[in-house]
Design a protein around this motif. Structure first.
Motif, PDB file in Angstrom:
ATOM      1  N   ASP A   1       0.846  -1.170   0.000  1.00 33.01           N
ATOM      2  CA  ASP A   1       0.000   0.000   0.000  1.00 33.01           C
ATOM      3  C   ASP A   1       0.893   1.235   0.000  1.00 33.01           C
ATOM      4  O   ASP A   1       2.108   1.143   0.120  1.00 33.01           O
ATOM      5  CB  ASP A   1      -0.914  -0.025   1.209  1.00 33.01           C
ATOM      6  N   GLU A   2       0.282   2.378  -0.095  1.00 33.07           N
ATOM      7  CA  GLU A   2       1.012   3.641  -0.074  1.00 33.07           C
ATOM      8  C   GLU A   2       0.783   4.327   1.258  1.00 33.07           C
ATOM      9  O   GLU A   2      -0.304   4.261   1.820  1.00 33.07           O
ATOM     10  CB  GLU A   2       0.516   4.560  -1.195  1.00 33.07           C
ATOM     11  N   LEU A  87      -3.540  -7.050  -2.958  1.00 31.15           N
ATOM     12  CA  LEU A  87      -3.178  -5.771  -3.574  1.00 31.15           C
ATOM     13  C   LEU A  87      -4.390  -4.853  -3.620  1.00 31.15           C
ATOM     14  O   LEU A  87      -5.499  -5.318  -3.849  1.00 31.15           O
ATOM     15  CB  LEU A  87      -2.698  -5.995  -5.013  1.00 31.15           C
ATOM     16  N   ASP A  88      -4.176  -3.562  -3.443  1.00 30.49           N
ATOM     17  CA  ASP A  88      -5.306  -2.672  -3.662  1.00 30.49           C
ATOM     18  C   ASP A  88      -5.445  -2.423  -5.162  1.00 30.49           C
ATOM     19  O   ASP A  88      -4.598  -2.820  -5.965  1.00 30.49           O
ATOM     20  CB  ASP A  88      -5.219  -1.402  -2.808  1.00 30.49           C
ATOM     21  N   SER A  89      -6.511  -1.790  -5.559  1.00 27.97           N
ATOM     22  CA  SER A  89      -6.848  -1.691  -6.980  1.00 27.97           C
ATOM     23  C   SER A  89      -5.806  -0.940  -7.801  1.00 27.97           C
ATOM     24  O   SER A  89      -5.676  -1.170  -8.992  1.00 27.97           O
ATOM     25  CB  SER A  89      -8.213  -1.024  -7.156  1.00 27.97           C
ATOM     26  N   GLY A  90      -5.027  -0.073  -7.174  1.00 31.30           N
ATOM     27  CA  GLY A  90      -3.995   0.656  -7.910  1.00 31.30           C
ATOM     28  C   GLY A  90      -2.857  -0.228  -8.380  1.00 31.30           C
ATOM     29  O   GLY A  90      -2.073   0.166  -9.238  1.00 31.30           O
ATOM     30  N   PHE A  91      -2.742  -1.427  -7.823  1.00 30.50           N
ATOM     31  CA  PHE A  91      -1.667  -2.347  -8.184  1.00 30.50           C
ATOM     32  C   PHE A  91      -2.180  -3.558  -8.963  1.00 30.50           C
ATOM     33  O   PHE A  91      -1.496  -4.557  -9.063  1.00 30.50           O
ATOM     34  CB  PHE A  91      -0.931  -2.811  -6.931  1.00 30.50           C
ATOM     35  N   CYS A  92      -3.394  -3.463  -9.501  1.00 27.53           N
ATOM     36  CA  CYS A  92      -3.996  -4.570 -10.252  1.00 27.53           C
ATOM     37  C   CYS A  92      -3.375  -4.639 -11.649  1.00 27.53           C
ATOM     38  O   CYS A  92      -3.913  -4.116 -12.607  1.00 27.53           O
ATOM     39  CB  CYS A  92      -5.507  -4.389 -10.343  1.00 27.53           C
ATOM     40  N   VAL A  93      -2.213  -5.288 -11.727  1.00 24.61           N
ATOM     41  CA  VAL A  93      -1.506  -5.470 -12.996  1.00 24.61           C
ATOM     42  C   VAL A  93      -1.328  -6.970 -13.174  1.00 24.61           C
ATOM     43  O   VAL A  93      -0.605  -7.612 -12.408  1.00 24.61           O
ATOM     44  CB  VAL A  93      -0.144  -4.740 -12.981  1.00 24.61           C
ATOM     45  N   LEU A  94      -2.005  -7.512 -14.177  1.00 25.82           N
ATOM     46  CA  LEU A  94      -2.012  -8.959 -14.371  1.00 25.82           C
ATOM     47  C   LEU A  94      -0.607  -9.521 -14.566  1.00 25.82           C
ATOM     48  O   LEU A  94      -0.268 -10.566 -14.021  1.00 25.82           O
ATOM     49  CB  LEU A  94      -2.904  -9.309 -15.566  1.00 25.82           C
ATOM     50  N   ILE A 106       1.254 -15.917  -3.914  1.00 28.59           N
ATOM     51  CA  ILE A 106      -0.093 -15.874  -4.473  1.00 28.59           C
ATOM     52  C   ILE A 106      -0.631 -14.460  -4.291  1.00 28.59           C
ATOM     53  O   ILE A 106      -0.645 -13.937  -3.186  1.00 28.59           O
ATOM     54  CB  ILE A 106      -1.033 -16.877  -3.758  1.00 28.59           C
ATOM     55  N   ALA A 107      -1.061 -13.830  -5.375  1.00 30.44           N
ATOM     56  CA  ALA A 107      -1.547 -12.455  -5.296  1.00 30.44           C
ATOM     57  C   ALA A 107      -3.018 -12.393  -5.675  1.00 30.44           C
ATOM     58  O   ALA A 107      -3.495 -13.136  -6.522  1.00 30.44           O
ATOM     59  CB  ALA A 107      -0.729 -11.558  -6.213  1.00 30.44           C
ATOM     60  N   SER A 108      -3.711 -11.486  -5.022  1.00 31.35           N
ATOM     61  CA  SER A 108      -5.110 -11.225  -5.312  1.00 31.35           C
ATOM     62  C   SER A 108      -5.290  -9.720  -5.349  1.00 31.35           C
ATOM     63  O   SER A 108      -4.718  -9.005  -4.529  1.00 31.35           O
ATOM     64  CB  SER A 108      -5.977 -11.842  -4.215  1.00 31.35           C
ATOM     65  N   ALA A 109      -6.079  -9.247  -6.296  1.00 27.18           N
ATOM     66  CA  ALA A 109      -6.261  -7.798  -6.436  1.00 27.18           C
ATOM     67  C   ALA A 109      -7.717  -7.473  -6.704  1.00 27.18           C
ATOM     68  O   ALA A 109      -8.426  -8.224  -7.369  1.00 27.18           O
ATOM     69  CB  ALA A 109      -5.407  -7.260  -7.568  1.00 27.18           C
ATOM     70  N   ARG A 119      -5.481  -3.529 -18.167  1.00 32.50           N
ATOM     71  CA  ARG A 119      -5.066  -4.351 -19.309  1.00 32.50           C
ATOM     72  C   ARG A 119      -5.304  -5.835 -19.008  1.00 32.50           C
ATOM     73  O   ARG A 119      -5.109  -6.292 -17.893  1.00 32.50           O
ATOM     74  CB  ARG A 119      -3.577  -4.129 -19.585  1.00 32.50           C
ATOM     75  N   ASP A 120      -5.736  -6.588 -19.999  1.00 32.75           N
ATOM     76  CA  ASP A 120      -5.994  -8.031 -19.948  1.00 32.75           C
ATOM     77  C   ASP A 120      -7.224  -8.399 -19.121  1.00 32.75           C
ATOM     78  O   ASP A 120      -7.461  -9.572 -18.853  1.00 32.75           O
ATOM     79  CB  ASP A 120      -4.783  -8.820 -19.429  1.00 32.75           C
ATOM     80  N   VAL A 121      -8.007  -7.437 -18.680  1.00 33.72           N
ATOM     81  CA  VAL A 121      -9.257  -7.710 -17.957  1.00 33.72           C
ATOM     82  C   VAL A 121     -10.403  -7.556 -18.962  1.00 33.72           C
ATOM     83  O   VAL A 121     -10.544  -6.507 -19.578  1.00 33.72           O
ATOM     84  CB  VAL A 121      -9.445  -6.747 -16.771  1.00 33.72           C
ATOM     85  N   PRO A 122     -11.202  -8.614 -19.163  1.00 37.16           N
ATOM     86  CA  PRO A 122     -12.301  -8.534 -20.139  1.00 37.16           C
ATOM     87  C   PRO A 122     -13.466  -7.698 -19.599  1.00 37.16           C
ATOM     88  O   PRO A 122     -14.556  -8.197 -19.341  1.00 37.16           O
ATOM     89  CB  PRO A 122     -12.694  -9.994 -20.349  1.00 37.16           C
TER      90      PRO A 122
END
Length: 154
Positions: A1-2, A87-94, A106-109, A119-122
């Protein structure tokens, strides 16, 4: 987080930043990784501003992208542990989530749509699916990317 550490004088604080979205908008901004159970901080990294010397080498793993590099640097101490990293939504990078999986983390965002989908999210498929559904409706969504099975609750 920040996080921010408050400091009011930009002339006496190396790395001083002004971040208006923060409760204490002046001071140093940090990225941190902490354990949700014990409260132990695994890593902290000072956010460098525009005045970073150009002669300095790029931070480790930045060739994979700034966010991916940051997450890999911050999680180095928990690689190969199988720990779950939220991860919080600002770090949601696939790409970063996949690189962390390769390192044994294991990461979850949370996915948030701001002006555009990550990117890469349908995103448009997700939006169409939920048109007309009640708030709180959820489904399992599975996809494969680069030989990794991705599972989401939507």
């Amino acid at each position: 987080d920040e996080s921010m550490s408050p400091w009011t004088s930009r002339w006496t604080c190396p790395g001083w930043m002004y971040v208006p979205r923060k409760p204490h908008p002046m001071g140093n901004e940090y990225h941190t990784v902490c354990c949700g159970h014990s409260g132990i901080m695994y890593a902290i990294e000072l956010v460098e501003g525009k005045d970073r010397p150009k002669e300095m080498p790029n931070p480790a793993y930045n060739d994979l992208g700034a966010t991916c590099g940051l997450l890999l640097r911050l999680t180095r101490s928990i690689w190969s542990t199988g720990k779950i990293f939220i991860l919080d939504s600002g770090f949601c990078v696939l790409k970063a989530i996949i690189e962390l999986k390769k390192k044994g983390v294991i990461a979850s965002a949370l996915i948030k749509k701001r002006r555009y989908w990550p990117r890469d999210v349908p995103g448009e498929d997700i939006r169409k699916h939920f048109d007309g559904k009640q708030v709180g409706h959820q489904i399992d969504y599975q996809a494969h990317l680069m030989d990794f099975l991705l599972i989401s609750l939507l």
